[in-house]
Enzyme design. Structure first.
Site, PDB file in Angstrom:
ATOM      1  N   GLU A   1      -2.667   5.631   5.600  1.00 18.73           N
ATOM      2  CA  GLU A   1      -2.397   6.588   4.517  1.00 18.73           C
ATOM      3  C   GLU A   1      -3.236   7.853   4.698  1.00 18.73           C
ATOM      4  O   GLU A   1      -4.076   7.941   5.594  1.00 18.73           O
ATOM      5  CB  GLU A   1      -2.728   5.957   3.155  1.00 18.73           C
ATOM      6  CG  GLU A   1      -1.551   5.336   2.419  1.00 18.73           C
ATOM      7  CD  GLU A   1      -0.641   6.389   1.779  1.00 18.73           C
ATOM      8  OE1 GLU A   1      -0.844   7.601   2.036  1.00 18.73           O
ATOM      9  OE2 GLU A   1       0.275   5.993   1.039  1.00 18.73           O
TER      10      GLU A   1
ATOM     11  N   ARG B   1      -8.600   1.333  -8.493  1.00 17.23           N
ATOM     12  CA  ARG B   1      -9.253   1.905  -7.318  1.00 17.23           C
ATOM     13  C   ARG B   1      -8.686   3.293  -7.076  1.00 17.23           C
ATOM     14  O   ARG B   1      -7.581   3.618  -7.521  1.00 17.23           O
ATOM     15  CB  ARG B   1      -9.044   1.043  -6.071  1.00 17.23           C
ATOM     16  CG  ARG B   1      -7.622   1.016  -5.532  1.00 17.23           C
ATOM     17  CD  ARG B   1      -7.598   0.572  -4.073  1.00 17.23           C
ATOM     18  NE  ARG B   1      -6.259   0.299  -3.572  1.00 17.23           N
ATOM     19  CZ  ARG B   1      -5.397   1.229  -3.162  1.00 17.23           C
ATOM     20  NH1 ARG B   1      -5.728   2.505  -3.224  1.00 17.23           N
ATOM     21  NH2 ARG B   1      -4.204   0.889  -2.700  1.00 17.23           N
TER      22      ARG B   1
ATOM     23  N   ASN C   1      -6.750   6.069  -5.136  1.00 18.59           N
ATOM     24  CA  ASN C   1      -5.630   6.060  -4.208  1.00 18.59           C
ATOM     25  C   ASN C   1      -5.595   7.411  -3.491  1.00 18.59           C
ATOM     26  O   ASN C   1      -6.601   7.828  -2.930  1.00 18.59           O
ATOM     27  CB  ASN C   1      -4.324   5.741  -4.934  1.00 18.59           C
ATOM     28  CG  ASN C   1      -3.248   5.205  -4.004  1.00 18.59           C
ATOM     29  OD1 ASN C   1      -3.554   4.470  -3.067  1.00 18.59           O
ATOM     30  ND2 ASN C   1      -2.000   5.555  -4.247  1.00 18.59           N
TER      31      ASN C   1
ATOM     32  N   ASN D   1      -0.097   8.953  -6.552  1.00 15.34           N
ATOM     33  CA  ASN D   1       0.086   9.009  -5.105  1.00 15.34           C
ATOM     34  C   ASN D   1       0.147  10.444  -4.613  1.00 15.34           C
ATOM     35  O   ASN D   1      -0.632  11.279  -5.058  1.00 15.34           O
ATOM     36  CB  ASN D   1       1.327   8.190  -4.706  1.00 15.34           C
ATOM     37  CG  ASN D   1       1.099   7.377  -3.457  1.00 15.34           C
ATOM     38  OD1 ASN D   1       0.506   7.851  -2.496  1.00 15.34           O
ATOM     39  ND2 ASN D   1       1.554   6.134  -3.461  1.00 15.34           N
TER      40      ASN D   1
ATOM     41  N   ASP E   1       6.061   8.318  -1.696  1.00 14.51           N
ATOM     42  CA  ASP E   1       4.657   8.004  -1.427  1.00 14.51           C
ATOM     43  C   ASP E   1       3.903   9.318  -1.221  1.00 14.51           C
ATOM     44  O   ASP E   1       3.982  10.211  -2.049  1.00 14.51           O
ATOM     45  CB  ASP E   1       4.585   7.072  -0.217  1.00 14.51           C
ATOM     46  CG  ASP E   1       3.302   6.263  -0.150  1.00 14.51           C
ATOM     47  OD1 ASP E   1       2.250   6.758  -0.576  1.00 14.51           O
ATOM     48  OD2 ASP E   1       3.345   5.130   0.358  1.00 14.51           O
TER      49      ASP E   1
END
Length: 286
Positions: free
Chosen positions: A17, A99, A101, A146, A194
């Site tokens: 990512e 958490r 991202n 995201n 995403d």
């Protein structure tokens, strides 16, 4: 221009990512979230380095001081790349199941990031900015914060909520770091948007998790191009290369069966030259 993805860097990321191109050093940063590692790679020399972040890591951004900011499961930290020493900036906002991202810098080096919670049916994730004073929340009620990015004129900010398959657009005040006028930019029915990036013409590029493609949207939200990917889970994208004309795409191997793992480059970094250029990213200012 090429319309076929190539494997730029063969890798085995579980959840690759956050690609981020350091234009001055011509290096691509990325994370393997579940692998808990930050990766740096030079396409010019082939040199690849990795740092163990100690836990899940959602994003990394290099700073003007030569250090690295990372958003991890429990906190956001500044890391000395020479010694590995970590200094906490802020704890992850929200519940203990949250958490950090995806995260990124705006044009003046301000860090923006969102969170994800373990219960992804509960809209408790948040989005905001990170600096030495901590985390400043801009808005909440997200499922999976995201991909994010900005229009070339810095007047529009894009933020993705993968959990509701939506990319949002906001009016953005770069000087104040203020978001307003939230509205739907684009939605998906068959996959999850995403990570994203924005090109120099204002086109918004979104990697489609579970959709085996990367889509370019015009600034009005209409689709202008679709590039089929050789992986089912492309995760994010960033423009890089000396002329910023290469689109790098990260990917994931998590949850795939043995057949797909054997037959596709899942977990690798892909590349394509789509015929448009990106904009240079700003190093983080802390």
């Amino acid at each position: 221009m090429t319309d076929v993805f190539e494997v730029a860097l063969r890798a085995t990321d579980t959840l690759g990512e956050g690609p981020w191109w350091d234009h001055s050093r011509r290096e691509l940063w990325r994370v393997d979230i579940l692998g808990g590692r930050a990766h740096r790679w030079s396409p010019d020399t082939g040199q690849a380095d990795a740092w163990n972040m100690g836990e899940d890591v959602g994003f990394v951004v290099p700073t003007v001081h030569g250090t690295l900011v990372a958003g991890r499961r429990s906190d956001a930290i500044v890391m000395d790349l020479e010694t590995g020493a970590m200094t906490q900036i802020t704890q992850t906002p929200g519940s203990t199941s949250a958490r950090f991202n995806d995260g990124k810098t705006d044009r003046i080096g301000r860090i923006w990031a969102g969170t994800i919670v373990d219960d992804q049916t509960n809209p408790r994730a948040v989005f905001g900015s990170v600096d030495h004073s901590g985390f400043t929340e801009a808005f909440d009620g997200l499922l999976i914060s995201n991909g994010l990015g900005w229009s070339p004129d810095d007047q529009t900010m894009y933020v993705t909520d993968s959990g509701v398959q939506t990319i949002w657009a906001f009016d953005y005040d770069l000087v104040r770091g203020h978001l307003s006028n939230r509205r739907v930019f684009a939605t998906d029915d068959d996959c999850a948007p995403d990570g994203l990036t924005v090109d120099a013409e204002g086109g918004v590029w979104s990697a489609k998790w579970g959709g085996s493609r990367v889509v370019r949207y015009e600034p009005d939200g209409s689709v202008s191009a679709v590039f089929e990917a050789p992986v089912s889970r492309p995760t994010s994208c960033a423009f890089g290369g000396p002329e910023l004309d290469t689109l790098y795409v990260t990917s994931a191997s998590v949850g795939l069966d043995d057949r797909e793992l054997a037959q596709t480059p899942a977990g690798s970094v892909l590349a394509i030259q789509p015929g448009v250029c990106g904009l240079p990213e700003a190093l983080a200012v802390l």
